[in-house]
Design a protein around this motif. Sequence first.
Motif, PDB file in Angstrom:
ATOM      1  N   SER A  62      64.195  16.784  70.173  1.00 36.50           N
ATOM      2  CA  SER A  62      63.897  16.590  68.480  1.00 36.50           C
ATOM      3  C   SER A  62      65.130  16.216  67.737  1.00 36.50           C
ATOM      4  N   ALA A  63      64.934  15.805  66.487  1.00 35.20           N
ATOM      5  CA  ALA A  63      66.118  15.229  65.852  1.00 35.20           C
ATOM      6  C   ALA A  63      65.895  15.546  64.372  1.00 35.20           C
ATOM      7  N   ARG A  64      66.945  15.905  63.665  1.00 30.25           N
ATOM      8  CA  ARG A  64      66.799  16.114  62.262  1.00 30.25           C
ATOM      9  C   ARG A  64      67.694  15.419  61.292  1.00 30.25           C
ATOM     10  N   THR A  76      68.633  17.734  69.329  1.00 28.25           N
ATOM     11  CA  THR A  76      68.478  18.766  70.288  1.00 28.25           C
ATOM     12  C   THR A  76      68.166  17.850  71.467  1.00 28.25           C
ATOM     13  N   VAL A  77      68.914  18.546  72.667  1.00 24.92           N
ATOM     14  CA  VAL A  77      68.874  17.747  73.691  1.00 24.92           C
ATOM     15  C   VAL A  77      68.372  18.740  74.984  1.00 24.92           C
ATOM     16  N   GLY A  78      67.671  18.003  76.013  1.00 30.41           N
ATOM     17  CA  GLY A  78      67.672  18.888  77.169  1.00 30.41           C
ATOM     18  C   GLY A  78      67.374  17.916  78.431  1.00 30.41           C
ATOM     19  N   ASP A  79      67.081  18.584  79.741  1.00 26.68           N
ATOM     20  CA  ASP A  79      67.071  17.781  80.850  1.00 26.68           C
ATOM     21  C   ASP A  79      65.814  17.333  81.173  1.00 26.68           C
ATOM     22  N   GLU A  80      64.792  17.053  80.359  1.00 29.96           N
ATOM     23  CA  GLU A  80      63.505  16.391  80.684  1.00 29.96           C
ATOM     24  C   GLU A  80      63.316  15.776  79.496  1.00 29.96           C
ATOM     25  N   PRO A  81      62.405  14.461  79.775  1.00 30.52           N
ATOM     26  CA  PRO A  81      62.052  13.611  78.493  1.00 30.52           C
ATOM     27  C   PRO A  81      61.176  14.549  77.701  1.00 30.52           C
ATOM     28  N   SER A  82      60.862  14.073  76.478  1.00 34.11           N
ATOM     29  CA  SER A  82      59.941  15.029  75.647  1.00 34.11           C
ATOM     30  C   SER A  82      59.175  14.039  74.878  1.00 34.11           C
ATOM     31  N   THR A  83      58.229  14.442  74.078  1.00 39.59           N
ATOM     32  CA  THR A  83      57.412  13.453  73.342  1.00 39.59           C
ATOM     33  C   THR A  83      58.042  12.910  72.071  1.00 39.59           C
ATOM     34  N   TRP A  84      59.190  13.354  71.919  1.00 39.74           N
ATOM     35  CA  TRP A  84      59.958  12.998  70.581  1.00 39.74           C
ATOM     36  C   TRP A  84      59.793  11.395  70.600  1.00 39.74           C
ATOM     37  N   GLY A  85      59.432  10.926  69.451  1.00 38.03           N
ATOM     38  CA  GLY A  85      59.442   9.422  69.428  1.00 38.03           C
ATOM     39  C   GLY A  85      58.427   8.663  69.993  1.00 38.03           C
ATOM     40  N   ASP A 112      69.639  15.544  57.966  1.00 35.13           N
ATOM     41  CA  ASP A 112      69.940  16.776  57.001  1.00 35.13           C
ATOM     42  C   ASP A 112      69.034  17.962  56.978  1.00 35.13           C
ATOM     43  N   GLY A 113      68.836  18.245  58.207  1.00 37.43           N
ATOM     44  CA  GLY A 113      67.730  19.238  58.280  1.00 37.43           C
ATOM     45  C   GLY A 113      66.301  19.056  58.348  1.00 37.43           C
ATOM     46  N   ALA A 114      65.984  18.072  57.930  1.00 37.22           N
ATOM     47  CA  ALA A 114      64.612  17.814  57.810  1.00 37.22           C
ATOM     48  C   ALA A 114      63.995  17.190  59.271  1.00 37.22           C
ATOM     49  N   PRO A 115      62.961  17.360  59.772  1.00 37.43           N
ATOM     50  CA  PRO A 115      62.444  16.736  61.028  1.00 37.43           C
ATOM     51  C   PRO A 115      62.686  15.237  61.032  1.00 37.43           C
ATOM     52  N   GLN A 116      63.061  14.471  62.011  1.00 40.63           N
ATOM     53  CA  GLN A 116      63.392  13.073  62.155  1.00 40.63           C
ATOM     54  C   GLN A 116      62.505  12.747  63.394  1.00 40.63           C
ATOM     55  N   ALA A 117      61.028  12.276  63.308  1.00 41.32           N
ATOM     56  CA  ALA A 117      60.494  12.043  64.361  1.00 41.32           C
ATOM     57  C   ALA A 117      60.449  10.512  64.640  1.00 41.32           C
ATOM     58  N   ARG A 118      60.951   9.706  63.780  1.00 43.14           N
ATOM     59  CA  ARG A 118      60.967   8.253  63.895  1.00 43.14           C
ATOM     60  C   ARG A 118      62.276   7.948  64.885  1.00 43.14           C
ATOM     61  N   THR A 119      62.378   7.045  65.579  1.00 38.81           N
ATOM     62  CA  THR A 119      63.406   6.559  66.460  1.00 38.81           C
ATOM     63  C   THR A 119      64.284   5.589  65.824  1.00 38.81           C
ATOM     64  N   TYR A 120      64.290   5.610  64.393  1.00 36.49           N
ATOM     65  CA  TYR A 120      65.185   4.651  63.850  1.00 36.49           C
ATOM     66  C   TYR A 120      65.563   5.289  62.523  1.00 36.49           C
ATOM     67  N   LEU A 121      66.658   4.678  62.029  1.00 41.31           N
ATOM     68  CA  LEU A 121      67.186   5.148  60.591  1.00 41.31           C
ATOM     69  C   LEU A 121      67.083   3.719  59.942  1.00 41.31           C
ATOM     70  N   THR A 122      67.078   3.923  58.441  1.00 40.79           N
ATOM     71  CA  THR A 122      67.658   2.586  57.740  1.00 40.79           C
ATOM     72  C   THR A 122      68.888   2.791  57.118  1.00 40.79           C
ATOM     73  N   THR A 123      69.387   1.857  56.562  1.00 37.84           N
ATOM     74  CA  THR A 123      70.620   2.017  55.985  1.00 37.84           C
ATOM     75  C   THR A 123      70.782   3.063  54.474  1.00 37.84           C
ATOM     76  N   ASP A 124      69.610   3.148  53.891  1.00 37.11           N
ATOM     77  CA  ASP A 124      69.377   4.154  53.032  1.00 37.11           C
ATOM     78  C   ASP A 124      69.329   5.410  53.297  1.00 37.11           C
ATOM     79  N   ASP A 125      68.759   5.694  54.507  1.00 38.87           N
ATOM     80  CA  ASP A 125      69.053   6.824  55.124  1.00 38.87           C
ATOM     81  C   ASP A 125      70.261   7.409  55.433  1.00 38.87           C
ATOM     82  N   ILE A 126      71.170   6.380  56.013  1.00 38.87           N
ATOM     83  CA  ILE A 126      72.618   6.895  56.237  1.00 38.87           C
ATOM     84  C   ILE A 126      73.358   6.972  54.841  1.00 38.87           C
TER      85      ILE A 126
END
Length: 783
Positions: free
Chosen positions: A736-738, A763-772, A740-754
Amino acid sequence: MHRTPRPGLRGPAAVLAAAALLGGVLLPGAAAEAAPRSDGRLTDLVNPFIGTQNEGNTYPGASVPFGMVQLSPDTGHNTGYDYGENHIRGFSSVHLSGVGCGLGGDLPTLPTTGDVTETDYAKYAAEFSHDDEKASPGYYKVGLGSGIDAELTATQRTGVQRYTFPATDKANVLLNAGQSLHRTLSSEVEILDSRTVRTAITGSGFCQDTKPYTVYTVTRFDRPFTTSGTWNGDTVTGGSKKSAAADARNGAWLRFDTTKDRTVEATTALSYVDARGAALNLRAEGGRSFDRVRRAAQQTWEDRLEGVRAKGGGDELRRTFYSSLYRSFLAPNVGSDVDGRYTGWDQKKHRAENFTYYQNWSLWDTYRTQAQLLALLAPRESRDMAISVLRVDAESGWLPKWGYGTVETNIMTGDPVTPFLTNAYQQGLLKGYEEQAYRALRKNADGVPPTDSAPVGREANVQYLADGFAPYIKDRQHAKPGDSDFDHGASATLEYALADGMLAEMARDLGHDADAARYEARAQNYRKIFDPSTGFFRARDASGAFTGPADPAESEGFHEGTSWQYQWMVPQDIPGMVDLIGGKDAANQRLDSFFAYDELLADPAKTAREVWVNGPYAYYNADKYNPQNEPDLIAPYTYLSTGQPWKTTDVVHAALTLFTNGPTGMTGNDDLGTMSAWMVLSSIGVFPVQPGTDTWGLSTPAFERVDIELDRRYYPRGALTVSAPGTSAADRYIQSARLDGAPQARTYLTTDDIRSARSLSFTVGDEPSTWGTSPEDAPPALD
């Protein structure tokens, strides 16, 4: 067919194979641990020798970020220094990091002892050993076989040398004005007084002849020389004060008595304007001791590197990361003198008002990675760089393609200046220049430069605008020096279409709706070279017929690549490209074959070294990923658009193993920081997947935490922290990704996000997940 999701290997075998991904050694109880440092200086992690062997073509000498001067040894390699050679011809003042052809190498200077009898630097070259050589950012030192120690450091516009001679009354310094890494057309040397020498060097060439350009130098010694002279051709003349030559050896020699004081210091200032400019640069930046200049250069580099603080990772990864970050700041280079004057591409003198003028534009390379990294980490300089490119258009009549110094070389193909400038626009660097930039880009996109001008621009644009593709015309005579788009019609078509897509976005933002619709339609021209019979892109001839080999692993019609390698270079419309080749399942099968994905999972480092990479210039006739050249740089991120984002991490981390802490530790030519910037951004986990827009794709960071300092004038929050606690060789898959604490389901950001965020956490693990993996999570096609 590959079943998904699955991580590949399990257990100890998986961990050991994946350990290579992060370039470190697995430690008991911790897969990622900060490398110890003696004093905490980031400059101590930088190895300037990385890439100096096996055609990385980097240089180990002294410079400061974006400096006009790169004072470095030349050993006989066509681009300057090769770690495999053991003689130094001289320490010259101009180098570009990672170029593929010889240029620069102006004023090679070498200390010698005894009588001056030889005038060819290939013959008077000094032997050296790597045991007596060291380098760090802003400093280089080597012990020569003659018993002389040579040290180099630099300011922005000067190079400073210190020579420690044996005790002798015949200690010489040779200033060679007639030989360089390019063709020297003419040179002049003049000994002005007992401490000062002035030169003017006119050269030409980068891969082939170009219009001439002149570099002016003035060298000031810290004490008087006892005698001096010049040489011209084979003739050495003691007491001579002046010498001039056309396409011949030419130089000056200065002699010192070192029986008591064994050190000699010299400062050389450059100017691309005139002798007065070199003198002004010397007055402004010279006059300081070698040690003081060295300390200042080191601190300048420390300040620059401190903008990115990485935590975690093995020692190898940390060293290659900061070495790559260092190389990312070596170019473009200051072209204006301290008084603001510079020589424009019209060969007239101009003055930069309220900005610094930059030069040296390897745009076919840098628009893909380095331009975006500099926009993030050095936005003030990036703004001035973009303004400098606009000045090229205003003064010469056309935008550049591959510019060196004050001239166009026309090296490489396509339309790289468009995504370079649209990136600057999208990153907010062109405020006040938006319409000027747009007018220049529209002229470039819709026309062809005049036949009596130097640039080729979009050379095949007449045919492209009429037919929707650039034709491949075999053995066509070049109308101008440089590369020709007609020699590489298929890849030129893809480059033009990419540029059109990026320009459409800018046009729409600025309210030029009719233009935006026109460019958006042209961005689909990649479809015009898709051959349904092969399922791949293919060159077309002037009549419109597909031409050349049907095998997509053949290179005919593609510049430094094949259809296999260029098929993913449609960042403006990845969904459309995926549909062309049969949908996501077909695309994923093709991607897996392209990356040798099953082999990669079993042994990522071996796959990278033995399957992907076949030699430093093995660009042609291959059906596999080529991480050492530009057309493939965004390819690993295609998985973000096909519902399998974890594979992006697998491929990216395997490619990171190609960056090692040694002379062969570059993946091919660095191309003015392009490959280094790829390494930096991919290690952080944020990468420009649509070069020329404000879209950044995400993958698993190689570090547990990276703190990035941002300029508040462009990024109001002033910092961004990217974190992946526990990331390691085994735990490398995003769960999963966040933002500023909010869930980030997209696999990309924009410069405005930055701009608006302070933290991006994974959050990382040893198996692929459904994220993105959902279709809406993928980077969008440009509208």
